[in-house]
Design a protein around this motif. Sequence first.
Motif, PDB file in Angstrom:
ATOM      1  N   LYS A 189      -1.656  15.863  18.199  1.00 18.24           N
ATOM      2  CA  LYS A 189      -0.643  16.593  17.432  1.00 18.24           C
ATOM      3  C   LYS A 189      -1.324  17.342  16.292  1.00 18.24           C
ATOM      4  N   LEU A 190      -2.069  18.378  16.650  1.00 24.70           N
ATOM      5  CA  LEU A 190      -2.878  19.089  15.665  1.00 24.70           C
ATOM      6  C   LEU A 190      -2.037  19.860  14.655  1.00 24.70           C
ATOM      7  N   PRO A 191      -0.998  20.623  15.054  1.00 25.99           N
ATOM      8  CA  PRO A 191      -0.228  21.367  14.033  1.00 25.99           C
ATOM      9  C   PRO A 191       0.406  20.454  12.986  1.00 25.99           C
ATOM     10  N   GLU A 192       0.976  19.334  13.428  1.00 25.67           N
ATOM     11  CA  GLU A 192       1.597  18.427  12.468  1.00 25.67           C
ATOM     12  C   GLU A 192       0.555  17.829  11.527  1.00 25.67           C
ATOM     13  N   ALA A 193      -0.610  17.457  12.082  1.00 24.55           N
ATOM     14  CA  ALA A 193      -1.669  16.910  11.234  1.00 24.55           C
ATOM     15  C   ALA A 193      -2.170  17.956  10.248  1.00 24.55           C
ATOM     16  N   ARG A 194      -2.278  19.207  10.708  1.00 26.85           N
ATOM     17  CA  ARG A 194      -2.744  20.281   9.826  1.00 26.85           C
ATOM     18  C   ARG A 194      -1.777  20.508   8.675  1.00 26.85           C
ATOM     19  N   GLU A 195      -0.505  20.461   8.975  1.00 25.73           N
ATOM     20  CA  GLU A 195       0.496  20.669   7.930  1.00 25.73           C
ATOM     21  C   GLU A 195       0.427  19.572   6.880  1.00 25.73           C
ATOM     22  N   ARG A 196       0.266  18.315   7.336  1.00 26.58           N
ATOM     23  CA  ARG A 196       0.190  17.210   6.392  1.00 26.58           C
ATOM     24  C   ARG A 196      -1.064  17.313   5.522  1.00 26.58           C
TER      25      ARG A 196
ATOM     26  N   ALA B 127     -10.136  17.216  -4.108  1.00 28.49           N
ATOM     27  CA  ALA B 127     -11.509  16.713  -4.104  1.00 28.49           C
ATOM     28  C   ALA B 127     -11.752  15.630  -3.055  1.00 28.49           C
ATOM     29  N   ASP B 128     -10.774  15.317  -2.236  1.00 28.08           N
ATOM     30  CA  ASP B 128     -10.919  14.262  -1.223  1.00 28.08           C
ATOM     31  C   ASP B 128     -11.667  14.838  -0.021  1.00 28.08           C
ATOM     32  N   ILE B 129     -12.942  14.512   0.093  1.00 27.68           N
ATOM     33  CA  ILE B 129     -13.778  15.085   1.155  1.00 27.68           C
ATOM     34  C   ILE B 129     -13.384  14.553   2.523  1.00 27.68           C
ATOM     35  N   GLY B 130     -12.792  13.357   2.567  1.00 31.55           N
ATOM     36  CA  GLY B 130     -12.337  12.818   3.845  1.00 31.55           C
ATOM     37  C   GLY B 130     -11.226  13.658   4.444  1.00 31.55           C
ATOM     38  N   LEU B 131     -10.291  14.124   3.616  1.00 30.67           N
ATOM     39  CA  LEU B 131      -9.225  14.986   4.116  1.00 30.67           C
ATOM     40  C   LEU B 131      -9.767  16.327   4.574  1.00 30.67           C
ATOM     41  N   TRP B 132     -10.738  16.868   3.835  1.00 31.86           N
ATOM     42  CA  TRP B 132     -11.358  18.141   4.265  1.00 31.86           C
ATOM     43  C   TRP B 132     -12.078  17.958   5.601  1.00 31.86           C
ATOM     44  N   GLY B 133     -12.658  16.779   5.817  1.00 33.72           N
ATOM     45  CA  GLY B 133     -13.314  16.541   7.099  1.00 33.72           C
ATOM     46  C   GLY B 133     -12.341  16.529   8.259  1.00 33.72           C
TER      47      GLY B 133
ATOM     48  N   VAL C 232       0.854  -1.187   0.000  1.00 35.12           N
ATOM     49  CA  VAL C 232       0.000   0.000   0.000  1.00 35.12           C
ATOM     50  C   VAL C 232       0.889   1.236   0.000  1.00 35.12           C
ATOM     51  N   THR C 233       0.615   2.170  -0.903  1.00 34.94           N
ATOM     52  CA  THR C 233       1.450   3.366  -1.034  1.00 34.94           C
ATOM     53  C   THR C 233       1.155   4.361   0.076  1.00 34.94           C
ATOM     54  N   PRO C 234       2.101   5.230   0.420  1.00 32.49           N
ATOM     55  CA  PRO C 234       1.861   6.247   1.460  1.00 32.49           C
ATOM     56  C   PRO C 234       0.712   7.182   1.119  1.00 32.49           C
ATOM     57  N   ALA C 235       0.496   7.444  -0.177  1.00 28.98           N
ATOM     58  CA  ALA C 235      -0.600   8.333  -0.564  1.00 28.98           C
ATOM     59  C   ALA C 235      -1.954   7.760  -0.155  1.00 28.98           C
ATOM     60  N   GLU C 236      -2.077   6.431  -0.125  1.00 25.85           N
ATOM     61  CA  GLU C 236      -3.344   5.798   0.262  1.00 25.85           C
ATOM     62  C   GLU C 236      -3.567   5.830   1.765  1.00 25.85           C
ATOM     63  N   LEU C 237      -2.550   6.154   2.539  1.00 25.68           N
ATOM     64  CA  LEU C 237      -2.659   6.144   3.998  1.00 25.68           C
ATOM     65  C   LEU C 237      -2.563   7.547   4.597  1.00 25.68           C
ATOM     66  N   ILE C 238      -2.695   8.584   3.765  1.00 24.00           N
ATOM     67  CA  ILE C 238      -2.607   9.954   4.300  1.00 24.00           C
ATOM     68  C   ILE C 238      -3.723  10.216   5.301  1.00 24.00           C
ATOM     69  N   TRP C 239      -4.937   9.809   4.944  1.00 24.34           N
ATOM     70  CA  TRP C 239      -6.068  10.034   5.867  1.00 24.34           C
ATOM     71  C   TRP C 239      -5.814   9.331   7.189  1.00 24.34           C
ATOM     72  N   HIS C 240      -5.318   8.099   7.143  1.00 24.65           N
ATOM     73  CA  HIS C 240      -5.095   7.327   8.362  1.00 24.65           C
ATOM     74  C   HIS C 240      -4.028   7.982   9.244  1.00 24.65           C
ATOM     75  N   GLU C 241      -2.938   8.421   8.633  1.00 24.10           N
ATOM     76  CA  GLU C 241      -1.860   9.023   9.426  1.00 24.10           C
ATOM     77  C   GLU C 241      -2.300  10.349  10.030  1.00 24.10           C
ATOM     78  N   ALA C 242      -3.035  11.155   9.267  1.00 22.14           N
ATOM     79  CA  ALA C 242      -3.521  12.424   9.803  1.00 22.14           C
ATOM     80  C   ALA C 242      -4.519  12.191  10.927  1.00 22.14           C
TER      81      ALA C 242
ATOM     82  N   ASN D 294      -2.753  20.036   4.705  1.00 23.34           N
ATOM     83  CA  ASN D 294      -2.622  21.122   3.730  1.00 23.34           C
ATOM     84  C   ASN D 294      -1.786  20.681   2.532  1.00 23.34           C
ATOM     85  N   THR D 295      -0.722  19.927   2.801  1.00 23.82           N
ATOM     86  CA  THR D 295       0.110  19.433   1.697  1.00 23.82           C
ATOM     87  C   THR D 295      -0.662  18.424   0.841  1.00 23.82           C
ATOM     88  N   ALA D 296      -1.399  17.541   1.501  1.00 22.82           N
ATOM     89  CA  ALA D 296      -2.131  16.504   0.760  1.00 22.82           C
ATOM     90  C   ALA D 296      -3.284  17.098  -0.043  1.00 22.82           C
ATOM     91  N   LEU D 297      -3.931  18.146   0.490  1.00 22.77           N
ATOM     92  CA  LEU D 297      -5.065  18.738  -0.218  1.00 22.77           C
ATOM     93  C   LEU D 297      -4.627  19.445  -1.495  1.00 22.77           C
TER      94      LEU D 297
END
Length: 908
Positions: free
Chosen positions: A666-673, A683-689, A648-658, A675-678
């Motif tokens: 760890k809100l600032p680190e999650a926010r930074e990740r 169009a990924d509504i899960g990341l916006w959530g 499984v590629t890291p791009a598929e696990l961005i939501w899970h890691e955040a 913003n980079t992923a968005l």
Amino acid sequence: AFCGPFWIAATRLYPFAFDLALFFLLLNLLIAYDQKAHPFFLFASSFLLAACCVESPLFLLLLPVGSGFLLRSLLLNEHATFYRTLAVVLTGLIGFLTGGMLLWRASALCAAVPIPAPRPILNVLTATMLDELARWVPSFGWSYIFMQLLFPCAIALFIFAFSFRKRTPLLFLMQLTLAATLIPSLLNLRMSPWAIARMTSRIPVFSSTIVAFLTGLLIAVWYLMREMFDEQLSEDLDYYEYRDHPLVCRIGRWLCWPLLALACLVPFRSFTDIDPREGAFVDVVTDRIYATLDTCDWIVNSSTLTHHLMLRAFQDGRRLRLIETEESPDGANAKHLGTAIREDPSLTRIQARLLNAADLSPVSFLREWLTQETNAYSRIALFRTPVFWRENGFTPLPNSIFFNGLPQDVSVDLAQLRDRHQAFVEFLQPHLFPATPDSIRLFAKIRAALAGQLACAGNELAVLFAGQKRFEEAAELLAQTEALMPDNLSVLLNRYHLALGHGLRADTLPALQTRLREIPRRYARTHLLTPASVQAQTGTLISPDILEQVRKSYWTKSGLLQQLSHTLSPGQPDPFLAVRDKKRELYQTIAKHLETYEFDIADLQLNLLLDIDDRDRFALVNKARLAIERRDLPEAGLWMDLAKENGVTPAELIWHEAALLILDGKLPEARERLNTALNAAPADIGLWGLLAEILLQLEEYPELEMRVFPVLRSASVKKEHYLMYKVRGYLLRHNGTEHYRAARANFLRALELNPNLNDVREEILRLDDVLEVPAFSEQDACAILRQNPDHAFANYLWGRVRLERGEVDLAEDLFRRSLETERNAPAFAGLGTVLLEKGEHALAEKFLRRALDDAPQRLDAWHALARLLLATGRADEASRALDAVLQAKPDDFSARLTLIRIRMAQRN
């Protein structure tokens, strides 16, 4: 011709003989008015037509036909004047009101009488009479019914009608022959060639009607013969004349009397097909079951012999209270339970708490009763649900067809319990399995229900033996139990567990394995079976893990390949291709359940997918997601590691890691990740959530409103998404109290789309506290209390609703329960208000001041304190206490009314 023989023939055969007698009486009245034009027949028929149609479906169907016939008779008799027609209509209206009043009073006294309305009557008609007809007629075949019943009746009508107009002896002899042939059939004689009574025994009204009809025709024939014999020969008669055939007339005159006597014997010969002794076993079984109830007078979820047990208890002067744990749509179960609690004098001490629990659900009532009263378990008998006892700290003990409870710290004599159970089974054995099968479905259903319940009781007893490490006795008991109900899944799984894990009765293991492989044929959706659902339906499992083991061994993988190989199409000979198609099907169904947030079902299907392919990346990624949704961080990390190991590629696990970073704080680190992923996946509504969740925790509403919400709103144009409603609700709540109603509506819509939003449920309760709408508070508080009865704030909100309704005792119980869970200012304020209503001013002031010390902004506490100070003669202090309320709510009606009372007290 119809009335007298009908009563003789029908009272033994049909329970609704009175209805049919009224039916024939009404027919006679209608025909009498048509023939004689007497006003008495007119008004009597209109009154009875309207009065009887309220309760009886037979007369409801007769009403339009009879009304049309009366109208026709009015016109033909030249009685259709304005006043006479008005009198007929008023008479019918009086009859309708009279019937409705009598039925209404009867429904208040007898629960078996439905509310007087045509719709429930038609429902009963459809569910009983029409359903019985649909089941009965096709089972014999139309041609068979036609030859045995319909054709003879049609020929009889033809012969009787045609023979009155013709003067041939052949027709008259055919008439007598047909009657002589049908009478033995109605007597259920074996020599009968027609056997009408046997064919109609399942619908006794047919037999009764045919008996009455043929008897009436025979009487008519006899009167005809007598009239022919006494008539002058000079008259030109339109029927047989004595001078034409004197011998035939004499034979007919004397032959009709024995035929009529035979017709009157029909009720006394009906036992050959309808044996009143056939259901006698029910009374014998009821007496034995009733003797085992002992002190139990609350019967839960009993679906067998309920009325028999109630009647048996009534004979002893006892009253059994039967309750259902399933809620009825109209709330009748809750009302019935509340009435039973109020009528039981032994529950007076804890009545308020039990009533509050009963209003939530019957299960909450039982749980609360067992908690509050030490010996409550001795009064409760459960039917089919032994798992309830275990969930509440009791040991379920089989007792006939019921389960009693015993505290788990009390030892149980299993040998005595087994002997008592086996004696009861031995007693019921001849009644459960009679030599000849039942011809009445009701009795067959009762026997099957008793056998199934005894199998459940035997399985529970085997579980108790296994709990004490007495596995051999458990295996022997399970083998005996399976004879009662071979299809019981829990018994089969427990036998397999003992044979496989403990080597008991290992010779039966191949047969058990074969039966387990056949389970998917009976349970099409075996992947949805859980230990909880199996134990609730068929009984307790010795080891709940055995279900998953059996699923993997016999219901998936090799079992799946074997099952698919039998169902392959000619163009798809390779079973592995079938497995591939099965995986694709699972992908679709799992994605659908994840979109609707049905996580439990999705988890079961993911397990099935992993059983087929334990390296499936789709399954590993979504197992990690479900673990995150459940806030299980170690399990989520484990699944993510497995996913990475399987490509499984890291791009598929961005939501899970955040999401893991957010849960770890760890809100600032999650926010930074995010913003980079968005930037890469806008169009990924899960990341916006997830970003919305961070902004809500940081209370950065401007960015939430200007950046995140527009994206969520655009994504929800094609399909609604809970995130849009959730974020909108928080924004509206942030904008001020005037938007709280709209915020609550959005939160509720978000919960409809995703029921797993516990934080949103808490926000709704806070909004209800400010809105002060009793309906909102009760609805939302009860929804939470059904899941968590000890929720402090929900108990407070519901207590406030009770207090506003004047239910002081119930409100006090809820406030105290809230304080038992958590010391909180709202509950202190509510309890102080309750004590104020009861006149306990000193204690009330203590609680109110405690509430204001913890939360000085609570206006309800200030208002209650002002009322208390006014009641104790401290008007000036009351005025100062009320100032805080008037400043926040200058237009509040109750506060202004309290101010008027304070000013009057100050003036005096």
